[in-house]
Design a protein around this motif. Structure first.
Motif, mmCIF file in Angstrom:
data_model
loop_
_atom_site.group_PDB
_atom_site.id
_atom_site.type_symbol
_atom_site.label_atom_id
_atom_site.label_comp_id
_atom_site.label_asym_id
_atom_site.label_seq_id
_atom_site.Cartn_x
_atom_site.Cartn_y
_atom_site.Cartn_z
ATOM 1 N N ILE A 249 0.974 6.374 -0.080
ATOM 2 C CA ILE A 249 0.279 5.091 0.069
ATOM 3 C C ILE A 249 0.640 4.144 -1.068
ATOM 4 O O ILE A 249 1.002 2.981 -0.838
ATOM 5 C CB ILE A 249 -1.247 5.300 0.144
ATOM 6 N N GLU A 250 0.559 4.620 -2.310
ATOM 7 C CA GLU A 250 0.810 3.733 -3.443
ATOM 8 C C GLU A 250 2.271 3.285 -3.504
ATOM 9 O O GLU A 250 2.556 2.122 -3.804
ATOM 10 C CB GLU A 250 0.403 4.406 -4.749
ATOM 11 N N SER A 251 3.206 4.188 -3.207
ATOM 12 C CA SER A 251 4.608 3.772 -3.183
ATOM 13 C C SER A 251 4.865 2.824 -2.023
ATOM 14 O O SER A 251 5.625 1.866 -2.139
ATOM 15 C CB SER A 251 5.531 4.989 -3.092
ATOM 16 N N GLY A 252 4.201 3.086 -0.897
ATOM 17 C CA GLY A 252 4.384 2.239 0.284
ATOM 18 C C GLY A 252 3.882 0.833 0.081
ATOM 19 O O GLY A 252 4.551 -0.151 0.425
ATOM 20 N N ARG A 253 2.702 0.726 -0.539
ATOM 21 C CA ARG A 253 2.151 -0.629 -0.667
ATOM 22 C C ARG A 253 2.659 -1.394 -1.876
ATOM 23 O O ARG A 253 2.178 -2.479 -2.175
ATOM 24 C CB ARG A 253 0.625 -0.614 -0.591
ATOM 25 N N MET A 254 3.652 -0.833 -2.562
ATOM 26 C CA MET A 254 4.359 -1.624 -3.572
ATOM 27 C C MET A 254 5.137 -2.754 -2.917
ATOM 28 O O MET A 254 5.420 -3.776 -3.549
ATOM 29 C CB MET A 254 5.322 -0.734 -4.371
ATOM 30 N N THR A 255 5.518 -2.561 -1.664
ATOM 31 C CA THR A 255 6.216 -3.624 -0.926
ATOM 32 C C THR A 255 5.516 -3.964 0.383
ATOM 33 O O THR A 255 5.674 -5.073 0.892
ATOM 34 C CB THR A 255 7.666 -3.207 -0.595
ATOM 35 N N HIS A 256 4.759 -3.028 0.930
ATOM 36 C CA HIS A 256 4.133 -3.202 2.249
ATOM 37 C C HIS A 256 2.636 -2.912 2.156
ATOM 38 O O HIS A 256 2.165 -1.856 2.577
ATOM 39 C CB HIS A 256 4.802 -2.290 3.276
ATOM 40 N N HIS A 257 1.918 -3.874 1.572
ATOM 41 C CA HIS A 257 0.482 -3.678 1.395
ATOM 42 C C HIS A 257 -0.261 -4.095 2.657
ATOM 43 O O HIS A 257 -0.940 -5.121 2.712
ATOM 44 C CB HIS A 257 -0.034 -4.439 0.180
ATOM 45 N N HIS A 258 -0.121 -3.276 3.646
ATOM 46 C CA HIS A 258 -0.777 -3.439 4.942
ATOM 47 C C HIS A 258 -0.830 -2.038 5.548
ATOM 48 O O HIS A 258 0.152 -1.293 5.456
ATOM 49 C CB HIS A 258 0.033 -4.386 5.838
ATOM 50 N N PRO A 259 -1.947 -1.638 6.154
ATOM 51 C CA PRO A 259 -2.043 -0.256 6.638
ATOM 52 C C PRO A 259 -0.953 0.144 7.623
ATOM 53 O O PRO A 259 -0.498 1.294 7.606
ATOM 54 C CB PRO A 259 -3.440 -0.168 7.270
ATOM 55 N N THR A 260 -0.501 -0.768 8.459
ATOM 56 C CA THR A 260 0.577 -0.412 9.386
ATOM 57 C C THR A 260 1.845 -0.070 8.621
ATOM 58 O O THR A 260 2.609 0.803 9.034
ATOM 59 C CB THR A 260 0.850 -1.559 10.372
ATOM 60 N N GLY A 261 2.066 -0.729 7.476
ATOM 61 C CA GLY A 261 3.246 -0.459 6.666
ATOM 62 C C GLY A 261 3.126 0.816 5.864
ATOM 63 O O GLY A 261 3.956 1.717 5.960
ATOM 64 N N SER B 82 8.518 -1.398 12.875
ATOM 65 C CA SER B 82 7.204 -1.402 12.231
ATOM 66 C C SER B 82 6.875 -0.037 11.635
ATOM 67 O O SER B 82 7.503 0.971 11.967
ATOM 68 C CB SER B 82 6.120 -1.799 13.228
ATOM 69 N N GLY B 83 5.860 -0.029 10.786
ATOM 70 C CA GLY B 83 5.477 1.212 10.127
ATOM 71 C C GLY B 83 4.970 2.272 11.080
ATOM 72 O O GLY B 83 5.129 3.464 10.824
#
Length: 373
Positions: A177-189, A292-293
């Motif tokens: 989650i934390e690595s993902g939302r470094m660029t994609h701060h949206h739950p689908t991402g 999409s994610g």
């Protein structure tokens, strides 16, 4: 596939690690790059909206068994996947997460200098500019309504190699989650990041493939609690949370995998590439399958369910379709490699792969970190 699933399930026990070889880690990393290069074809096939056209061109090149990827560069997917893997290796311990997140943020920023000709995603490029890795909380970006793309999902499989055990699930959830939302701060991402990492861990565990989707839905509940407890843009995240979950529920219902039991249901005409393109568009967010994610790992998983352990069949479904074929190919190739190593994969598909040595080394080092104790 059904036979393999039953046999692997019967072998699962508390000492499942005895079935995990270094070669599986290496094959996962290398075949993720091969799947990327094949799906990308120097940008030609990633940008092609017709799977039928891709298959026609593939046949004119002599078929998959004759495709040498020597001059087929990897896309941004592999560059960022390597960035994730090498930051995990540099950090070694999952305990010092603040240091890990700084390393990941720096690795993502650095990876932007290696994007010439690789069709880097606009979201990744724009958000990487915002990262300030060694400032307190400098790896965090604001919530983004446009952060639901696949850019986090296609780079997180190696997190499952670093956190492969059932007991590692909380680390896997947090890091993905934390690595993902470094660029994609949206739950689908960032839930796409979670899906790819989780499926990688399931592959290492030899967990029955048809149960992965149900396991993902169960794990999203842990993820939801984590996001709530972290306290960052909670209202915004919760408002958009259900899209990812509902899409996966619909997919599992279509495949009749709601109970996680074999076999999945595929319609008779799903062997037709045009029908697959149609299906991928249907499950997508904006008519581009795999962009999409939620649907990048979904298409990769779907191809894995249908391929019966055959690389060529996996490629037909995950790498050669009229959508974001390099991203789905990266994820699918990785999962295939962890499950089957290089079984049935033509050497020309990976022997002269760009960054092959880095991918091999990353797999070996991740294996060493996890299984050296």
């Amino acid at each position: 596939m059904a036979q393999r699933n039953r046999s692997t399930e019967s072998r699962r026990n508390d000492d499942w690690s005895v079935h995990t070889s270094k070669e599986r880690y290496v094959a996962g990393m290398v075949l993720s790059g091969a799947g990327d290069a094949l799906g990308f074809k120097n940008g030609d096939w990633e940008n092609c909206t017709s799977g039928a056209q891709i298959h026609k061109e593939l046949n004119s090149l002599g078929g998959l068994e004759n495709i040498c990827v020597k001059n087929w560069i990897v896309s941004d997917d592999t560059v960022m996947h390597l960035a994730t893997a090498e930051a995990l290796i540099q950090n070694k311990s999952c305990q010092d997460k603040e240091n890990l997140y700084s390393l990941l943020a720096q690795a993502y920023k650095d990876s932007m200098s290696d994007m010439k000709g690789r069709a880097a995603g606009l979201t990744c490029m724009e958000m990487c500019k915002r990262l300030d890795p060694y400032k307190q909380n400098g790896y965090r970006i604001p919530y983004s309504t446009s952060g639901g793309g696949c850019g986090a999902a296609m780079r997180s499989m190696c997190i499952g190699l670093r956190c492969p055990r059932p007991k590692d699930i909380h680390d896997l959830v947090e890091i993905s989650i934390e690595s993902g939302r470094m660029t994609h701060h949206h739950p689908t991402g960032y839930l796409g990041s979670l899906a790819s990492a989780l499926f990688a861990s399931y592959a290492v565990q030899n967990r029955e493939i048809c149960s992965w989707g149900v396991g993902l839905l169960e794990t999203t509940r842990l993820a939801k609690s984590y996001v709530r407890n972290k306290g960052l843009f909670v209202d915004e995240n919760m408002k958009d949370w259900d899209y990812f979950v509902s899409k996966w529920e619909q997919f599992l219902n279509l495949r009749k995998l709601n109970d996680g039991r074999w076999p999945p249901h595929f319609s008779v005409d799903f062997d037709d590439v045009r029908k697959r393109d149609q299906f991928y568009r249907m499950i997508s967010f904006e008519n581009t399958g795999g962009a999409s994610g939620h649907d990048a790992p979904m298409i990769a998983y779907d191809a894995l369910l249908a391929c019966n352990g055959k690389w060529e069949e996996l490629c037909k479904r995950a790498m050669f379709h009229g959508g974001d074929s390099d991203s789905t190919g990266t994820i699918a190739g990785f999962l295939f490699g962890v499950l089957y190593c290089f079984q049935g994969v033509p050497k020309c598909n990976y022997k002269q792969l760009e960054y092959r040595e880095r991918l091999e080394n990353a797999g070996k080092k991740l294996y060493g970190i996890v299984f050296s104790h």
